[in-house]
Scaffold this motif. Structure first.
Motif, PDB file in Angstrom:
ATOM      1  N   VAL A 189     -12.427  22.524   9.909  1.00  0.00           N
ATOM      2  CA  VAL A 189     -13.586  23.007   9.161  1.00  0.00           C
ATOM      3  C   VAL A 189     -13.641  22.314   7.798  1.00  0.00           C
ATOM      4  CG1 VAL A 189     -14.843  24.991   8.272  1.00  0.00           C
ATOM      5  CG2 VAL A 189     -13.372  25.262  10.275  1.00  0.00           C
ATOM      6  N   ARG A 190     -14.674  21.527   7.590  1.00  0.00           N
ATOM      7  CA  ARG A 190     -14.894  20.892   6.294  1.00  0.00           C
ATOM      8  C   ARG A 190     -15.610  21.893   5.375  1.00  0.00           C
ATOM      9  NH1 ARG A 190     -18.434  17.536   6.120  1.00  0.00           N
ATOM     10  NH2 ARG A 190     -19.476  17.859   8.110  1.00  0.00           N
ATOM     11  N   VAL A 191     -15.225  21.899   4.103  1.00  0.00           N
ATOM     12  CA  VAL A 191     -15.835  22.806   3.135  1.00  0.00           C
ATOM     13  C   VAL A 191     -16.263  21.989   1.923  1.00  0.00           C
ATOM     14  CG1 VAL A 191     -15.576  24.902   1.764  1.00  0.00           C
ATOM     15  CG2 VAL A 191     -14.298  24.661   3.912  1.00  0.00           C
ATOM     16  N   ASN A 192     -17.544  22.033   1.617  1.00  0.00           N
ATOM     17  CA  ASN A 192     -18.102  21.279   0.508  1.00  0.00           C
ATOM     18  C   ASN A 192     -19.060  22.159  -0.289  1.00  0.00           C
ATOM     19  OD1 ASN A 192     -17.057  18.411   0.925  1.00  0.00           O
ATOM     20  ND2 ASN A 192     -17.935  18.849   2.942  1.00  0.00           N
ATOM     21  N   CYS A 193     -19.594  21.586  -1.351  1.00  0.00           N
ATOM     22  CA  CYS A 193     -20.420  22.356  -2.268  1.00  0.00           C
ATOM     23  C   CYS A 193     -21.526  21.472  -2.836  1.00  0.00           C
ATOM     24  CB  CYS A 193     -19.522  22.863  -3.395  1.00  0.00           C
ATOM     25  SG  CYS A 193     -20.329  23.887  -4.614  1.00  0.00           S
ATOM     26  N   VAL A 194     -22.697  22.053  -3.051  1.00  0.00           N
ATOM     27  CA  VAL A 194     -23.796  21.373  -3.731  1.00  0.00           C
ATOM     28  C   VAL A 194     -24.094  22.118  -5.027  1.00  0.00           C
ATOM     29  CG1 VAL A 194     -26.244  20.761  -3.628  1.00  0.00           C
ATOM     30  CG2 VAL A 194     -24.806  20.488  -1.601  1.00  0.00           C
ATOM     31  N   GLN A 195     -24.201  21.364  -6.118  1.00  0.00           N
ATOM     32  CA  GLN A 195     -24.548  21.920  -7.425  1.00  0.00           C
ATOM     33  C   GLN A 195     -25.978  21.524  -7.785  1.00  0.00           C
ATOM     34  OE1 GLN A 195     -21.946  20.424 -10.456  1.00  0.00           O
ATOM     35  NE2 GLN A 195     -20.457  22.052 -10.237  1.00  0.00           N
ATOM     36  N   PRO A 196     -26.974  22.339  -7.482  1.00  0.00           N
ATOM     37  CA  PRO A 196     -28.332  22.007  -7.898  1.00  0.00           C
ATOM     38  C   PRO A 196     -28.503  22.140  -9.412  1.00  0.00           C
ATOM     39  CG  PRO A 196     -28.312  23.655  -6.135  1.00  0.00           C
ATOM     40  CD  PRO A 196     -26.928  23.569  -6.688  1.00  0.00           C
ATOM     41  N   THR A 246     -15.674  13.966   4.524  1.00  0.00           N
ATOM     42  CA  THR A 246     -15.971  14.579   3.231  1.00  0.00           C
ATOM     43  C   THR A 246     -15.628  16.062   3.283  1.00  0.00           C
ATOM     44  OG1 THR A 246     -17.788  13.014   2.882  1.00  0.00           O
ATOM     45  CG2 THR A 246     -17.752  14.984   1.497  1.00  0.00           C
ATOM     46  N   SER A 247     -14.650  16.452   2.499  1.00  0.00           N
ATOM     47  CA  SER A 247     -14.281  17.867   2.403  1.00  0.00           C
ATOM     48  C   SER A 247     -13.680  18.096   1.025  1.00  0.00           C
ATOM     49  CB  SER A 247     -13.292  18.265   3.500  1.00  0.00           C
ATOM     50  OG  SER A 247     -13.194  19.671   3.617  1.00  0.00           O
ATOM     51  N   GLY A 248     -14.060  19.204   0.402  1.00  0.00           N
ATOM     52  CA  GLY A 248     -13.620  19.491  -0.942  1.00  0.00           C
ATOM     53  C   GLY A 248     -14.495  18.857  -2.012  1.00  0.00           C
ATOM     54  N   ALA A 249     -15.630  18.297  -1.621  1.00  0.00           N
ATOM     55  CA  ALA A 249     -16.514  17.659  -2.580  1.00  0.00           C
ATOM     56  C   ALA A 249     -17.431  18.665  -3.251  1.00  0.00           C
ATOM     57  CB  ALA A 249     -17.364  16.592  -1.882  1.00  0.00           C
ATOM     58  N   VAL A 250     -17.698  18.444  -4.530  1.00  0.00           N
ATOM     59  CA  VAL A 250     -18.701  19.202  -5.268  1.00  0.00           C
ATOM     60  C   VAL A 250     -19.778  18.208  -5.666  1.00  0.00           C
ATOM     61  CG1 VAL A 250     -19.174  20.661  -7.271  1.00  0.00           C
ATOM     62  CG2 VAL A 250     -16.986  20.867  -6.079  1.00  0.00           C
ATOM     63  N   LEU A 251     -20.879  18.241  -4.945  1.00  0.00           N
ATOM     64  CA  LEU A 251     -21.935  17.234  -5.056  1.00  0.00           C
ATOM     65  C   LEU A 251     -23.005  17.701  -6.022  1.00  0.00           C
ATOM     66  CD1 LEU A 251     -23.284  14.592  -4.117  1.00  0.00           C
ATOM     67  CD2 LEU A 251     -24.194  15.871  -2.167  1.00  0.00           C
ATOM     68  N   ARG A 252     -23.151  16.990  -7.130  1.00  0.00           N
ATOM     69  CA  ARG A 252     -24.153  17.333  -8.144  1.00  0.00           C
ATOM     70  C   ARG A 252     -25.514  16.769  -7.725  1.00  0.00           C
ATOM     71  NH1 ARG A 252     -22.364  19.664 -13.027  1.00  0.00           N
ATOM     72  NH2 ARG A 252     -23.716  19.184 -14.776  1.00  0.00           N
ATOM     73  N   VAL A 253     -26.524  17.630  -7.617  1.00  0.00           N
ATOM     74  CA  VAL A 253     -27.884  17.211  -7.305  1.00  0.00           C
ATOM     75  C   VAL A 253     -28.766  17.798  -8.396  1.00  0.00           C
ATOM     76  CG1 VAL A 253     -29.670  17.084  -5.522  1.00  0.00           C
ATOM     77  CG2 VAL A 253     -27.264  17.304  -4.852  1.00  0.00           C
TER      78      VAL A 253
END
Length: 257
Positions: A189-196, A246-253
């Motif tokens: 299970v990959r776990v990621n995040c998006v920061q709008p 890609t896992s553990g990423a915090v992606l800034r959008v």
């Protein structure tokens, strides 16, 4: 060694909390175009949730909508049980439900608002992630999947004078993302995040300032607010096979903020 690719025969079934409007609704439509069947969790607006579900169906997908409170463990179980029974084994979660309370100075923010923000944004996200991981982790008999948490640029900007309590709750979501990725990526299970950043949704009116996205545009390098669909595109990528490593990423959008 070739990268893992989800077989085309696997039914992608994704739970989206806060799925009735805004980023959640845009994500549901985006994932439907990618072949996902979607389960929409929503808190209050049944009409909006049913509109989103119908839009998914009109786009050729399948959808089910469930009224629930993410901070209630029994409601979380009911959401996942309903989606699994209606659409099949769950392969993804978009942890999108969130509240902020009214804008204002930290010292004027009531304890009740603070508690509710933590209940939904932190405890709710943890409960939904816990249930999703029990569904998808190979250690629990699942076949793997992906979680995308929706955070906020506020997690690192702090949002002074607006909603420091909300920013703090989203920083917790970022930390949760990193920890869960390290614990569960080895279990499929990959776990990621998006920061709008500031996005054109109804949330700003609920906070008390419907023009806030355009005010924030003045300090955003892109010079404009974001659209919900732009956040949905990032979420869709993180759920896709293209993000298989890609896992553990915090992606800034956030338009450069």
């Amino acid at each position: 060694m070739s990268r893992p690719v989800t077989p085309s025969s696997v039914r992608r079934v994704t739970v989206i909390t806060g799925g009735s409007r805004g980023i959640g609704a845009a994500t549901a439509l985006r994932l439907a175009r990618d072949g996902h069947r979607v389960g929409l969790g929503y808190a209050k607006d049944e009409e909006a949730a049913q509109r989103t579900a119908q839009a998914v169906r009109e786009a050729g997908g399948e959808a089910v909508a469930v009224r629930m409170d993410t901070s209630d463990a029994a409601d979380v179980d009911r959401l996942f049980d309903t989606v699994r029974d209606a659409l099949g084994p769950i392969t993804g979660l978009v942890n999108n439900a969130g509240v902020s309370g009214p804008l204002g100075r930290f010292t004027e923010t009531s304890p009740e608002v603070m508690r509710r923000v933590v209940e939904v944004n932190v405890t709710g996200a943890l409960l939904c992630a816990r249930r999703a991981l029990r569904e998808m982790s190979t250690a629990y008999g699942g076949s793997g999947g992906a979680v995308v948490n929706i955070s906020s640029a506020a997690a690192t900007l702090g949002s002074p004078g607006e909603y420091v309590h909300y920013a703090a709750s989203k920083a917790a979501v970022d930390a949760m993302t990193v920890g869960l990725a390290k614990e569960f990526t080895g279990e499929g299970v990959r776990v990621n995040c998006v920061q709008p950043g500031s996005v054109l949704t109804e949330m700003h009116a609920v906070m008390g300032d419907p023009d806030r996205p355009w005010k924030k545009a003045r300090i955003t390098p892109a010079g404009r607010p974001g659209e919900p669909e732009e956040i949905a595109d990032a979420v869709a990528w993180l759920l896709s096979d293209e993000a298989s490593y890609t896992s553990g990423a915090v992606l800034r959008v956030a338009g450069g903020l």
